[in-house]
Design an enzyme around this catalytic site. Structure first.
Site, mmCIF file in Angstrom:
data_model
loop_
_atom_site.group_PDB
_atom_site.id
_atom_site.type_symbol
_atom_site.label_atom_id
_atom_site.label_comp_id
_atom_site.label_asym_id
_atom_site.label_seq_id
_atom_site.Cartn_x
_atom_site.Cartn_y
_atom_site.Cartn_z
ATOM 1 N N PHE A 143 -34.133 -22.511 -31.581
ATOM 2 C CA PHE A 143 -33.665 -21.537 -32.560
ATOM 3 C C PHE A 143 -32.199 -21.276 -32.258
ATOM 4 C CE2 PHE A 143 -33.180 -17.155 -34.139
ATOM 5 C CZ PHE A 143 -33.926 -17.155 -35.325
ATOM 6 N N LEU A 145 -29.013 -19.551 -33.050
ATOM 7 C CA LEU A 145 -28.334 -18.439 -33.703
ATOM 8 C C LEU A 145 -27.081 -18.022 -32.929
ATOM 9 C CD1 LEU A 145 -28.269 -16.197 -35.900
ATOM 10 C CD2 LEU A 145 -29.720 -14.825 -34.364
ATOM 11 N N GLU A 147 -23.751 -17.769 -30.707
ATOM 12 C CA GLU A 147 -22.576 -18.632 -30.609
ATOM 13 C C GLU A 147 -21.771 -18.282 -29.364
ATOM 14 O OE1 GLU A 147 -20.499 -18.785 -34.360
ATOM 15 O OE2 GLU A 147 -22.187 -19.875 -35.263
ATOM 16 N N CYS A 252 -37.309 -13.086 -37.305
ATOM 17 C CA CYS A 252 -37.831 -13.869 -36.188
ATOM 18 C C CYS A 252 -37.530 -13.192 -34.856
ATOM 19 C CB CYS A 252 -37.235 -15.272 -36.206
ATOM 20 S SG CYS A 252 -37.521 -16.186 -37.737
ATOM 21 N N ARG A 282 -47.113 -5.029 6.421
ATOM 22 C CA ARG A 282 -45.871 -4.881 7.189
ATOM 23 C C ARG A 282 -45.926 -3.587 8.002
ATOM 24 N NH1 ARG A 282 -39.953 -3.363 4.789
ATOM 25 N NH2 ARG A 282 -38.777 -3.570 6.737
ATOM 26 N N GLY A 354 -35.880 -7.245 4.228
ATOM 27 C CA GLY A 354 -35.056 -8.445 4.147
ATOM 28 C C GLY A 354 -35.811 -9.634 3.575
ATOM 29 N N GLU A 377 -32.165 -11.484 -27.062
ATOM 30 C CA GLU A 377 -32.914 -10.745 -28.094
ATOM 31 C C GLU A 377 -32.455 -9.288 -28.199
ATOM 32 O OE1 GLU A 377 -34.343 -12.886 -29.601
ATOM 33 O OE2 GLU A 377 -35.165 -14.354 -28.226
ATOM 34 N N PHE A 397 -22.572 0.684 -34.938
ATOM 35 C CA PHE A 397 -22.273 -0.653 -34.428
ATOM 36 C C PHE A 397 -20.776 -0.932 -34.521
ATOM 37 C CE2 PHE A 397 -26.745 -0.958 -35.498
ATOM 38 C CZ PHE A 397 -27.258 -1.635 -34.409
#
Length: 397
Positions: A143, A145, A147, A252, A282, A354, A377, A397
């Site tokens: 898929f 989409l 870039e 989608c 432990r 650790g 996503e 936005f």
């Protein structure tokens, strides 16, 4: 079957189930899907995943096995797909990601992105050509989409598709495209004179090149690629007829985000289980660290966030099954699940000491993978803005 009529567990029960009995909230069919995925993850993914992650190795033979199990496009109807419920699909995502985020990602890319695009927006000929083979795992889809400039503003995409007679010619670049170098078909989104459209591009088409991204410190057992489209010529019927504008890819993405809501909780459960087990074995200052108040407080906090995350996922699944789930609700789930899974993984690492940074335990692998899951996503910030818009009625936005 057990005395209560539920399926007998095929593998060990997660330690968290000593407190949180998720099965009591599920139907028998949903439990069957959960156990089937847990068995697959335990028997086919876990034995090799640490070495595969270390070696950056994608175990391609598992794709057909995932198809045979019914996991690919399992939420879709017809064309060889299982037609399972939303909650069943979510449970499968949870169990696969408890093994490794890369394999849940494959199921998402194949089923929720590539197959969903064809199923939602494709012609009948396109559906018949691609979906049965993809459901079986004989064909792989990707898929395309995002870039190179980023994925959060797809309206600014630079990939273009222009008409040349009856054909389409695609030119542009994509980045972080899962499975592209092993895919048989790519769902490519491009700008046209009529807005963003989706195109089905057989990856053998001249001008299509997919190059795996090197140097990843996350998702190392899976494949993400740079994709170049250099004058890719397609017939006129390669376009998805049912998708015009960004509502196409967004439809989608919301399918994939739903799977992440569940899947991230699988990674969290794996980390929590590792921390519980280690807290019992432990010893420090002459007794198991699990007998110390600070450790128990961490484990309790981790369980509470895991349980809340799964209950939210279940709620969203029931809404999805009723057809009332909204994009803002999906954003709540994606934001919460991944953010809390990362916090749980961090606390688990502290309990392991650790040794927690070694591949003796799965925690650092999950923590690295979850940073990728947090990004794709929709980043945290994008989902915060989706939720903020729903609350205020104003776009920021």
């Amino acid at each position: 079957m057990t005395a209560s009529g539920r399926p007998t567990p095929l593998v060990a029960t997660p330690l968290v189930d000593a407190v949180f009995d998720l099965d009591e909230l599920l139907t028998p069919e949903e439990v069957v899907w959960s156990r089937k995925a847990r068995a697959f993850a335990t028997n086919r993914i876990l034995p090799t995943i640490e070495q595969d992650f270390e070696d950056r190795f994608f175990r391609a033979e598992l794709v057909a096995e995932l198809g045979a199990a019914g996991f690919l496009g399992m939420h879709l109807e017809g064309y060889g797909c299982a037609g399972a419920s939303a909650v069943s699909y979510g449970l499968v995502c949870l169990e696969l990601e408890a093994a490794d985020s890369g394999w849940r990602t494959l199921v998402s890319v194949q089923g929720s992105l590539a197959m969903s695009a064809i199923h939602k927006y494709g012609s009948e000929d396109q559906k018949q050509r691609w979906l049965p083979g993809m459901a079986a795992g004989a064909l792989i889809g990707c898929f395309a989409l995002t870039e190179p400039t980023g994925g959060s503003d797809p309206a600014a995409m630079r990939t273009i598709a222009r008409r040349d007679g009856d054909d389409w010619v695609l030119t542009g670049t994509k980045r972080w495209i899962g499975l592209a170098s092993v895919a048989d078909v790519a769902v490519v989104w491009a700008q046209t004179d009529a807005g963003v459209r989706g195109f089905l591009v057989p990856t053998e088409t001249a001008g299509f090149t997919a190059t795996p991204i090197a140097g990843k410190l996350s998702m190392r057992a899976s494949i993400q690629c740079d994709v170049t489209l250099d004058g890719v010529r397609l017939p006129g019927d390669a376009v998805l007829p049912g998708a015009t504008g960004l509502s196409g890819p967004f439809g989608c993405l919301n399918e994939a985000r739903f799977g992440i809501v569940w899947g991230a909780m699988g990674a969290a459960r794996s980390c929590l289980d590792a921390a519980i087990g280690r807290s019992r074995s432990r010893e420090v200052f002459g007794r198991p660290i699990g007998a110390m108040q600070l450790t128990q407080a961490k484990l309790a906090d981790m369980l509470v966030e895991y349980e809340k995350g799964v209950l939210l996922a279940l709620h969203l699944g029931r809404l999805k099954e009723r057809g009332t789930l909204t994009p803002a609700q999906i954003s709540v789930g994606k934001l919460n699940s991944v953010r809390e899974a990362i916090r749980i993984a961090g606390l688990a690492r502290s309990i392991l000491g650790g040794d927690g940074v070694t591949n003796e335990f799965p925690v650092m692998r999950h923590l690295a993978n979850l940073e990728s899951v947090r990004t794709y996503e929709g980043t945290d910030e994008i989902h915060q803005l989706v939720i903020g818009r729903a609350l205020t009625g104003m776009t920021a936005f």
